[in-house]
Design a protein around this motif. Structure first.
Motif, PDB file in Angstrom:
ATOM      1  N   PRO A   1      31.242   7.477  -4.819  1.00  0.00           N
ATOM      2  CA  PRO A   1      30.013   8.172  -4.423  1.00  0.00           C
ATOM      3  C   PRO A   1      28.635   7.655  -5.103  1.00  0.00           C
ATOM      4  N   SER A   2      27.527   7.577  -4.543  1.00  0.00           N
ATOM      5  CA  SER A   2      26.462   7.250  -5.289  1.00  0.00           C
ATOM      6  C   SER A   2      25.358   8.212  -5.004  1.00  0.00           C
ATOM      7  N   SER A   3      24.234   7.829  -5.630  1.00  0.00           N
ATOM      8  CA  SER A   3      23.233   9.024  -5.867  1.00  0.00           C
ATOM      9  C   SER A   3      22.408   9.167  -4.819  1.00  0.00           C
ATOM     10  N   GLY A   4      22.400   8.222  -3.834  1.00  0.00           N
ATOM     11  CA  GLY A   4      21.553   8.251  -2.810  1.00  0.00           C
ATOM     12  C   GLY A   4      22.120   8.888  -1.668  1.00  0.00           C
ATOM     13  N   ALA A   5      21.325   9.095  -0.652  1.00  0.00           N
ATOM     14  CA  ALA A   5      21.978   9.975   0.646  1.00  0.00           C
ATOM     15  C   ALA A   5      21.217   9.195   1.811  1.00  0.00           C
ATOM     16  N   ALA A   6      22.237   8.697   2.796  1.00  0.00           N
ATOM     17  CA  ALA A   6      21.366   8.284   4.082  1.00  0.00           C
ATOM     18  C   ALA A   6      20.716   9.341   4.857  1.00  0.00           C
ATOM     19  N   ASP A   7      19.509   8.952   5.360  1.00  0.00           N
ATOM     20  CA  ASP A   7      18.817   9.885   6.107  1.00  0.00           C
ATOM     21  C   ASP A   7      19.476   9.541   7.555  1.00  0.00           C
ATOM     22  N   PRO A   8      19.886  11.113   8.099  1.00  0.00           N
ATOM     23  CA  PRO A   8      20.469  11.183   9.217  1.00  0.00           C
ATOM     24  C   PRO A   8      19.636  10.422  10.345  1.00  0.00           C
ATOM     25  N   ALA A   9      18.489  10.593  10.505  1.00  0.00           N
ATOM     26  CA  ALA A   9      17.619  10.012  11.656  1.00  0.00           C
ATOM     27  C   ALA A   9      17.800   8.703  11.604  1.00  0.00           C
ATOM     28  N   THR A  10      18.215   7.821  10.487  1.00  0.00           N
ATOM     29  CA  THR A  10      18.516   6.398  10.501  1.00  0.00           C
ATOM     30  C   THR A  10      19.678   5.912  11.546  1.00  0.00           C
TER      31      THR A  10
ATOM     32  N   VAL B   1      19.414   2.791  13.947  1.00  0.00           N
ATOM     33  CA  VAL B   1      20.232   1.493  13.710  1.00  0.00           C
ATOM     34  C   VAL B   1      21.239   1.385  15.147  1.00  0.00           C
ATOM     35  N   LEU B   2      21.681   2.567  15.773  1.00  0.00           N
ATOM     36  CA  LEU B   2      22.542   2.454  16.753  1.00  0.00           C
ATOM     37  C   LEU B   2      22.024   1.946  18.103  1.00  0.00           C
ATOM     38  N   ALA B   3      20.438   2.436  18.231  1.00  0.00           N
ATOM     39  CA  ALA B   3      19.783   1.868  19.395  1.00  0.00           C
ATOM     40  C   ALA B   3      19.467   0.162  19.225  1.00  0.00           C
ATOM     41  N   VAL B   4      19.387  -0.300  17.989  1.00  0.00           N
ATOM     42  CA  VAL B   4      19.137  -1.620  17.928  1.00  0.00           C
ATOM     43  C   VAL B   4      20.369  -2.242  18.164  1.00  0.00           C
ATOM     44  N   ALA B   5      21.554  -1.903  17.619  1.00  0.00           N
ATOM     45  CA  ALA B   5      22.913  -2.467  17.766  1.00  0.00           C
ATOM     46  C   ALA B   5      23.151  -2.357  19.275  1.00  0.00           C
ATOM     47  N   ARG B   6      22.658  -1.230  19.960  1.00  0.00           N
ATOM     48  CA  ARG B   6      23.028  -1.463  21.390  1.00  0.00           C
ATOM     49  C   ARG B   6      22.239  -2.675  22.118  1.00  0.00           C
ATOM     50  N   ASP B   7      20.880  -2.470  21.878  1.00  0.00           N
ATOM     51  CA  ASP B   7      20.006  -3.463  22.397  1.00  0.00           C
ATOM     52  C   ASP B   7      20.670  -4.992  21.907  1.00  0.00           C
ATOM     53  N   ALA B   8      21.518  -5.099  20.975  1.00  0.00           N
ATOM     54  CA  ALA B   8      22.033  -6.513  20.646  1.00  0.00           C
ATOM     55  C   ALA B   8      23.373  -6.760  21.252  1.00  0.00           C
ATOM     56  N   GLY B   9      23.927  -5.859  22.083  1.00  0.00           N
ATOM     57  CA  GLY B   9      24.907  -6.074  23.058  1.00  0.00           C
ATOM     58  C   GLY B   9      26.157  -5.520  22.371  1.00  0.00           C
ATOM     59  N   LEU B  10      26.221  -4.711  21.470  1.00  0.00           N
ATOM     60  CA  LEU B  10      27.228  -3.947  21.034  1.00  0.00           C
ATOM     61  C   LEU B  10      27.591  -2.768  21.764  1.00  0.00           C
TER      62      LEU B  10
ATOM     63  N   ALA C   1      21.494  12.256  14.535  1.00  0.00           N
ATOM     64  CA  ALA C   1      20.779  13.067  13.430  1.00  0.00           C
ATOM     65  C   ALA C   1      21.473  14.585  13.338  1.00  0.00           C
ATOM     66  N   GLU C   2      21.287  15.212  14.694  1.00  0.00           N
ATOM     67  CA  GLU C   2      21.734  16.410  14.607  1.00  0.00           C
ATOM     68  C   GLU C   2      23.377  16.599  14.330  1.00  0.00           C
ATOM     69  N   GLN C   3      23.812  15.712  14.716  1.00  0.00           N
ATOM     70  CA  GLN C   3      25.369  15.817  14.575  1.00  0.00           C
ATOM     71  C   GLN C   3      25.676  15.532  13.184  1.00  0.00           C
ATOM     72  N   VAL C   4      25.062  14.603  12.526  1.00  0.00           N
ATOM     73  CA  VAL C   4      25.473  14.263  11.016  1.00  0.00           C
ATOM     74  C   VAL C   4      24.934  15.213  10.152  1.00  0.00           C
ATOM     75  N   THR C   5      23.978  15.987  10.684  1.00  0.00           N
ATOM     76  CA  THR C   5      23.290  17.165   9.888  1.00  0.00           C
ATOM     77  C   THR C   5      24.457  18.293  10.074  1.00  0.00           C
ATOM     78  N   ALA C   6      24.932  18.566  11.078  1.00  0.00           N
ATOM     79  CA  ALA C   6      25.771  19.711  11.194  1.00  0.00           C
ATOM     80  C   ALA C   6      27.180  19.311  10.606  1.00  0.00           C
ATOM     81  N   ALA C   7      27.606  18.059  10.645  1.00  0.00           N
ATOM     82  CA  ALA C   7      28.594  17.611   9.713  1.00  0.00           C
ATOM     83  C   ALA C   7      28.775  17.706   8.349  1.00  0.00           C
TER      84      ALA C   7
END
Length: 558
Positions: free
Chosen positions: A294-303, A307-316, A94-100
Motif C-alpha cells: 500500500p502507498s500513501s497516495g490514492a488514485a483519483d477515480p476521475a482519472t 485514461v480509458l478514453a485515451v487507450a480506446r483512441d489508441a486502438g485498445l 469514476a462512479e463505479q470506483v467510488t462505489a467500490a
C-alpha cells in the motif's frame, strides 16, 4: 503410454493363445529379434508407463476437473460476475470506483477492469495480509450497484483458484509441484515412444496409415485387441499431449526455471511496458501493481475515465485492465482478451497530459514469447473458448483410457499355465543397452545428459529406473543361481542313472504286463492241455465236451 507395447517381445501372449497360429512355435518366437535401440525404447516405455502412470492419472483427473471452471464460476458466482440486466450505457468509471471504495474502504486500489455487456466491472484492492491474493469488488456498470466481493488470485475466483492449485500442486505447496513436473516431464517421452513402437509394429503390409490410426477390430479378445485400442488412441492424442507437456513444463518449478533462463539468454521474453516519464520525480508514493504494498497516495477515480478514453483512441479495444501508476509514472492499460484471436496489446498513458507514452504490442513480441502465451491459454482452456474446454476434456479422458488399457495389457500378458502363473506380465527382455553400437552410446550419452539437466525430474527418475532395473536383474540372477544350486545333486544322480533307468522305463510296460499275466497264462496252458486230452474222446451223449473251454472263458468274462 504403453506399458507393454511389445514389438517382438519374448513373452508369450497367454490371453489369446487360441488365436495364435500353430506355426508360431516357441522356436519361431525366439528367432524374432528386436533392434537394440527399439528394445531399449520398449523397456523404457514399459517402466515409465508403469511407474509414471499414477502421476499422469492424477494430472488427468485434476485437469479434467479444471476444464469446467467457467461453468462452475457461473453457477457459484453468477451474481457477482454478471449483471441482472444489460443497460443502454455504462455509468462513468469514476462512479463505479467510488462505489467500490465505499464498499471496501481498506487496501490499495491496484486495478480496474471495466465491465461490458453482461460482465460486471472488477475493482481490485491489495492488502498486505492477503499476500499474492486480492479482494475484488464487483460493480454493475449500468447502475453502479455493488454486486459482491471475492478473494481472488490475479482475477481467478476462489473455486477456480482451488481447482488450479489442486491440478498444479495438490494443495501441498512447492512439494506438490513435483508431481505435476514429473508427469509433464515424462508425458512427451511416453507419447513419442509409443508412436515409434506402434509404427515399428505396423510399418509392413498394406494400409499402414490406416493400421496406425484405426485399431484392428478383427482381433479377438486379449492383449492384441487391447494393444490396438491403446496404441491408436495414443496416436490420435499425441499432438495434444505434446502441447500439454510442453506448456506444463514452462511454468513448472525446475524445468520452468531453466526455460525462463533460456528465454533470457535468447532475449525472447515478453517485453515489459515502460511506464517511466521523462523528468518525473524519482521518489514519492503511489499505487502499485497487483499485490503491491500500500502507498500513501490514492488514485483519483476521475482519472480512470480519462485514461480509458485515451487507450480506446489508441486502438485498445475489447476487455482491458487499467493499473494506476505511482506519482510521476504513466498508467498501464492492457488488453485482456485471451480468446482467439487474442488481443494482448498494452499502452502507457500519462494521466496528466492524456498522451500515450509507450506501447507494447503483441505483434512485436518474440516468437517464443508469443508461443508461450498462446500455449498457456490453450493449456488453461481459454484460447478457443468452449471448444478448447471440450478438447481438453477429451484429452484427459483419452489419456485415462490409454493408461487403463496399458495396465490391462500388463495383466493380460501374465503367465497362466501350470507353475508359471504370475499376477502380471514380465517386462521386456533385458540387455538392450549392451547391444547398442558404440556410436549410439557416444552420441546418445550427451543428449540424455542435456535433457536430464534441462528437465531435472526427468533425469532423476530416469536414473531411478536404471537403478531399479539393475537391482531387479541382480535379484533375478541370484534367484536363478539359487535354484540351480539346490537342484544340482538331484540332477547329477538322475544323469548317472539315466541309461539304466531309460532301459527300465522302456521295458517297464511290457515287463509289468508279462508279470501280471504270468499266473493266468499258466492256468490257461494247463486248461489247453486238458482240452486237448478231452478232444481225443467224446462224452456219453456223443457231443464234444465244452466244459473246460467254458471254464476258461468264465474268468475272462468276469
Amino acid at each position: 503410454m504403453s506399458l507393454t507395447e511389445v514389438s517382438g517381445s519374448s513373452t508369450p501372449d497367454s490371453s489369446s493363445g487360441s488365436q495364435t497360429s500353430a506355426a508360431q512355435t516357441p522356436s519361431t518366437r525366439t528367432q524374432r529379434r528386436v533392434a537394440p535401440l527399439a528394445a531399449l525404447l520398449l523397456r523404457l516405455h514399459f517402466y515409465a508407463g508403469i511407474l509414471v502412470a499414477p502421476f499422469l492419472v492424477v494430472a488427468a483427473l485434476t485437469g479434467l476437473a479444471y476444464t469446467v471452471t467457467p461453468q462452475v464460476d457461473q453457477i457459484r458466482y453468477g451474481d457477482q460476475l454478471t449483471v441482472a440486466s444489460v443497460g443502454d450505457q455504462p455509468r462513468p468509471l469514476a462512479e463505479q470506483v467510488t462505489a467500490a471504495r465505499a464498499a471496501h474502504p481498506d487496501g490499495t486500489l491496484v486495478a480496474v477492469a471495466p465491465g461490458a455487456g453482461e460482465q460486471t466491472t472488477k475493482v481490485v484492492f491489495a492488502l498486505p495480509e492477503l499476500g499474492d491474493k486480492q479482494h475484488t469488488v464487483y460493480v454493475d456498470p449500468y447502475s453502479g450497484e455493488v454486486r459482491g466481493q471475492l478473494t481472488t488470485w490475479f482475477g481467478s475466483t476462489p473455486a477456480t483458484t482451488w481447482l488450479d492449485d489442486l491440478h498444479r500442486n495438490l494443495h501441498l505447496g512447492d512439494l506438490g509441484r513435483h508431481y505435476s513436473e514429473i508427469a509433464a516431464s515424462w508425458l512427451w517421452v511416453l507419447a513419442l515412444g509409443g508412436i515409434i513402437l506402434w509404427w515399428r509394429r505396423r510399418r509392413t503390409g498394406r494400409g499402414r496409415v490406416t493400421h496406425l490410426l484405426v485399431p484392428d477390430l478383427t482381433a479377438g479378445k486379449g492383449v492384441r485387441r487391447t494393444r490396438g485400442w491403446h496404441a491408436t488412441t495414443g496416436v490420435w492424442l499425441a499432438v495434444g499431449l505434446l502441447i500439454l507437456s510442453a506448456t506444463g513444463l514452462t511454468w513448472s518449478r525446475f524445468a520452468g526455471g531453466n526455460f525462463a533462463a533460456g528465454l533470457d539468454a535468447l532475449d525472447a521474453r515478453r517485453p515489459a511496458l515502460t511506464t517511466s516519464l521523462i523528468g518525473a520525480p524519482a521518489d514519492g508514493g503511489g499505487e502499485h501493481q497487483h499485490g503491491g504494498a500500500p502507498s500513501s497516495g490514492a488514485a483519483d477515480p476521475a482519472t480512470f475515465d480519462r485514461v480509458l478514453a485515451v487507450a480506446r483512441d489508441a486502438g485498445l479495444s475489447g476487455p482491458v485492465e487499467i493499473s494506476p501508476g505511482e506519482p510521476g509514472e504513466a498508467w498501464a492499460v492492457a488488453q485482456t482478451d485471451n480468446t482467439w484471436p487474442i488481443r494482448l496489446d498494452q499502452a502507457a498513458v500519462d494521466p496528466e497530459t492524456g498522451t500515450v507514452t509507450a506501447r507494447n504490442d503483441f505483434a512485436d513480441w518474440p516468437v517464443l514469447a508469443k508461443l508461450s502465451a498462446l500455449g498457456v491459454q490453450a493449456h488453461m482452456g481459454v484460447l478457443f473458448g468452449t471448444a478448447n474446454q471440450i478438447l481438453l476434456a477429451a484429452l484427459a479422458i483419452g489419456l485415462l483410457c490409454v493408461i487403463v488399457w496399458g495396465y490391462r495389457m500388463w495383466w493380460q500378458r501374465r503367465p497362466t499355465r501350470g507353475d508359471r502363473r504370475a499376477p502380471v506380465g514380465a517386462p521386456p527382455a533385458r540387455g538392450a543397452l549392451r547391444g547398442l553400437p558404440w556410436w549410439a552410446l557416444l552420441a546418445g550419452g550427451p543428449v540424455v545428459a542435456a535433457v536430464g539437466w534441462a528437465l531435472p525430474w526427468l533425469g532423476v527418475t530416469l536414473l531411478g529406473f536404471l537403478v531399479l532395473d539393475v537391482a531387479l536383474g541382480a535379484f533375478a540372477r541370484r534367484r536363478a543361481s539359487g535354484r540351480t544350486d539346490s537342484a544340482g545333486p538331484h540332477s547329477r544322480q538322475s544323469d548317472n542313472a539315466g541309461p539304466d533307468s531309460r532301459q527300465s522305463d522302456n521295458a517297464g510296460p511290457d515287463s509289468r504286463q508279462s508279470d501280471s499275466a504270468g499266473p493266468d497264462s499258466r492256468r490257461n496252458d494247463s486248461r489247453r492241455n486238458d482240452s486237448r486230452q478231452n478232444d481225443s474222446g467224446r462224452t456219453d451223449s456223443g457231443q464234444p465236451d465244452s466244459g473246460p473251454r467254458g471254464g476258461a472263458a468264465a474268468p475272462a468274462s468276469r
